[in-house]
Design an enzyme around this catalytic site. Structure first.
Site, short mmCIF file in Angstrom:
data_model
loop_
_atom_site.label_atom_id
_atom_site.label_comp_id
_atom_site.label_asym_id
_atom_site.label_seq_id
_atom_site.Cartn_x
_atom_site.Cartn_y
_atom_site.Cartn_z
N LYS A 1 0.92 -1.19 -0.07
CA LYS A 1 -0.02 0.10 0.12
C LYS A 1 0.90 1.33 0.06
O LYS A 1 2.14 1.24 0.34
CB LYS A 1 -1.03 -0.05 1.09
CG LYS A 1 -0.12 0.11 2.38
CD LYS A 1 -1.19 -0.10 3.77
CE LYS A 1 -0.31 -0.01 5.03
NZ LYS A 1 -1.18 -0.45 6.15
N ARG B 1 -10.79 0.65 15.34
CA ARG B 1 -10.75 1.51 14.01
C ARG B 1 -11.76 1.09 12.96
O ARG B 1 -12.82 1.51 12.92
CB ARG B 1 -9.40 1.45 13.28
CG ARG B 1 -8.57 2.80 12.70
CD ARG B 1 -7.20 2.65 12.48
NE ARG B 1 -6.95 1.18 11.91
CZ ARG B 1 -5.65 1.15 11.43
NH1 ARG B 1 -4.63 1.97 11.56
NH2 ARG B 1 -5.22 -0.24 10.89
N TYR C 1 16.78 29.79 8.26
CA TYR C 1 15.71 30.61 8.51
C TYR C 1 15.43 30.42 10.23
O TYR C 1 15.70 29.26 10.95
CB TYR C 1 14.27 29.86 7.91
CG TYR C 1 14.43 30.19 6.37
CD1 TYR C 1 14.01 31.45 6.01
CD2 TYR C 1 14.12 29.07 5.68
CE1 TYR C 1 13.84 31.75 4.72
CE2 TYR C 1 14.01 29.24 4.37
CZ TYR C 1 13.91 30.59 3.94
OH TYR C 1 13.60 30.64 2.53
C1 PLP Z 1 -0.45 -1.72 6.77
C2 PLP Z 1 -0.92 -2.76 7.26
C3 PLP Z 1 -0.08 -3.99 7.40
C4 PLP Z 1 1.37 -3.91 7.64
O1 PLP Z 1 1.88 -3.18 8.92
P1 PLP Z 1 3.34 -3.02 9.06
O2 PLP Z 1 3.19 -2.24 10.46
O3 PLP Z 1 3.78 -1.94 8.00
O4 PLP Z 1 4.02 -4.32 8.95
C5 PLP Z 1 -0.94 -5.04 8.13
N1 PLP Z 1 -2.06 -5.12 8.10
C6 PLP Z 1 -2.89 -4.40 7.75
C7 PLP Z 1 -4.45 -4.66 7.79
C8 PLP Z 1 -2.50 -3.09 7.33
O5 PLP Z 1 -3.18 -2.18 7.04
#
Ligand code: PLP
Length: 369
Positions: free
Chosen positions: A37, A143, A264
């Site tokens: 993702k 969530r 800055y």
């Molecule tokens: C992003 C995600 C993962 C991967 O998590 P990491 O901490 O990057 O290993 C696993 N499961 C779900 C449902 C996710 O959305």
């Protein structure tokens, strides 16, 4: 002669494969979704897919259109939609392209079941595939997902469709932290009883620290990209290799007198005479603006620190003790030789965010293969 601004992100596909294999070693009896993702955590979805095409058990991502594009590029592994579907169109694509969809609410389930009962679209050569779903349970993250009260009628509905393939999954809130996963495992078990089917639980942190959560499919994300999910354990100590190295060069040098300020707001004041280098990398490249003076950085492979505020296109670093470094000297912002986790920690964030923030204007080079 160099012809462009010197910043580059170098991606090492071999390191990605190494990290994927390490995830498999930690979960030897499970299959592993390569989580790609967010454009493979900023590394490039297609680069990650090419690196793991012959190797990953499956790919997990968010957007249905990206999953379709993978199918059209002849990626044949299972493809998991991590937030499930967002429309009837997505539901039809799940059937037509043989995708696996997370289902976290009743609306999604209804759309998918309806799509699975439609006649195959005219003109598609594909068979009407069985529905493959990952039923997401809310075991305490609060969530997404079904609660203990919501789950029984959902399972009852699904019992009418024995041809559909149902996996139960949940997501851990604190696999990297003190609270751990036992409390969520207990809730998950209480919800699912003697579930005879497949189960998927573990993200990177759980894969590395909680072998009891391997189940049938693990879901490694950050570890594939060579960063540690833990605040208290470095990626190298876990055997992970960095996949992205962000490199640039010194494009300016200044000699400061004690009392001179940098950048800055003049947030850094030289306590003595110093030599500083200006690096062609700023927050518009994805470097965190909140990285304070003292954030680690490599110049000619030697460790030094940033000075003053990060600008849009530049940042400053201390060259006082690296006398051979002048204009053109190579700089590593993170990656080989400097863990992204260290830079992230200094900036009050995590490597996930640094990788995802890599700006489109940064050219990417793929090394070896
Ligand atoms: C992003 C995600 C993962 C991967 O998590 P990491 O901490 O990057 O290993 C696993 N499961 C779900 C449902 C996710 O959305």
């Amino acid at each position: 002669m160099k012809t462009s601004r010197p910043i580059r992100a170098r991606i090492a596909p071999a390191a990605l494969r190494h990290n994927y294999r390490l995830a498999k070693l930690h979960a030897p009896s499970a299959k592993a979704w390569a989580v790609i993702k967010a454009d493979a955590y900023g590394h490039g979805q297609w680069r990650a897919v090419e690196a793991l095409r012959g190797e990953a058990d499956g790919f997990a991502l968010l957007e249905c259109d990206n999953a379709i594009a993978l199918r059209e590029a002849e990626v044949r592994q299972p493809l998991l939609l991590l937030e499930g579907i967002f429309s009837v169109r997505d539901a039809r694509a799940v059937i037509e392209y043989d995708l696996t969809s997370i289902v976290h609410c009743i609306d999604q389930l209804e759309m998918l079941i309806a799509a699975s009962r439609e006649a195959p679209r005219r003109g598609t050569q594909r068979q009407q595939n069985p529905l493959k779903i990952y039923l997401k349970l809310n075991s305490g993250m609060n969530r997404l997902g079904f609660t203990a009260r919501q789950l029984p009628p959902v399972l009852e509905t699904l019992r009418q469709f024995p041809q559909h393939e149902v996996t139960l999954m949940t997501h851990f809130a604190d696999a990297d932290g003190e609270r751990g996963i036992a409390w969520q495992m207990d809730r998950f078990k209480a919800m699912t009883g003697h579930w005879p089917g497949l189960v998927s639980l573990a993200n990177s942190a759980a894969i590395l620290r909680h072998p009891q959560a391997q189940a049938d499919w693990v879901r490694p994300g950050i570890m594939l990209y060579g960063a540690s999910p833990f605040a208290d354990q470095a990626a190298a100590a876990l055997g992970l290799q960095p996949v992205m190295t962000l490199q640039s060069a010194i494009i300016g040098v200044q000699n400061l007198l004690a009392g001179d300020r940098v950048g800055y707001g003049g947030t850094f004041t030289a306590a003595r005479n110093m030599r500083i280098g200006i690096v062609a990398c700023g927050y518009a490249d994805g470097y965190p603006r909140h990285a304070p003076s003292g954030t680690p950085i490599l110049v000619m492979g030697r460790r030094t620190t940033t000075l003053g505020r990060v600008s849009m296109d530049m940042l400053a670093c201390d060259l006082t003790d690296i006398r051979e470094a002048g204009i053109g000297a190579p700089v590593t912002l993170w990656g080989d030789g400097l863990a992204a986790d260290e830079v992230a920690t200094a900036a009050g964030t995590i490597a996930y965010e640094l990788f995802c923030a890599l700006a489109p204007r940064v050219p990417v080079a793929v090394s070896g293969s």
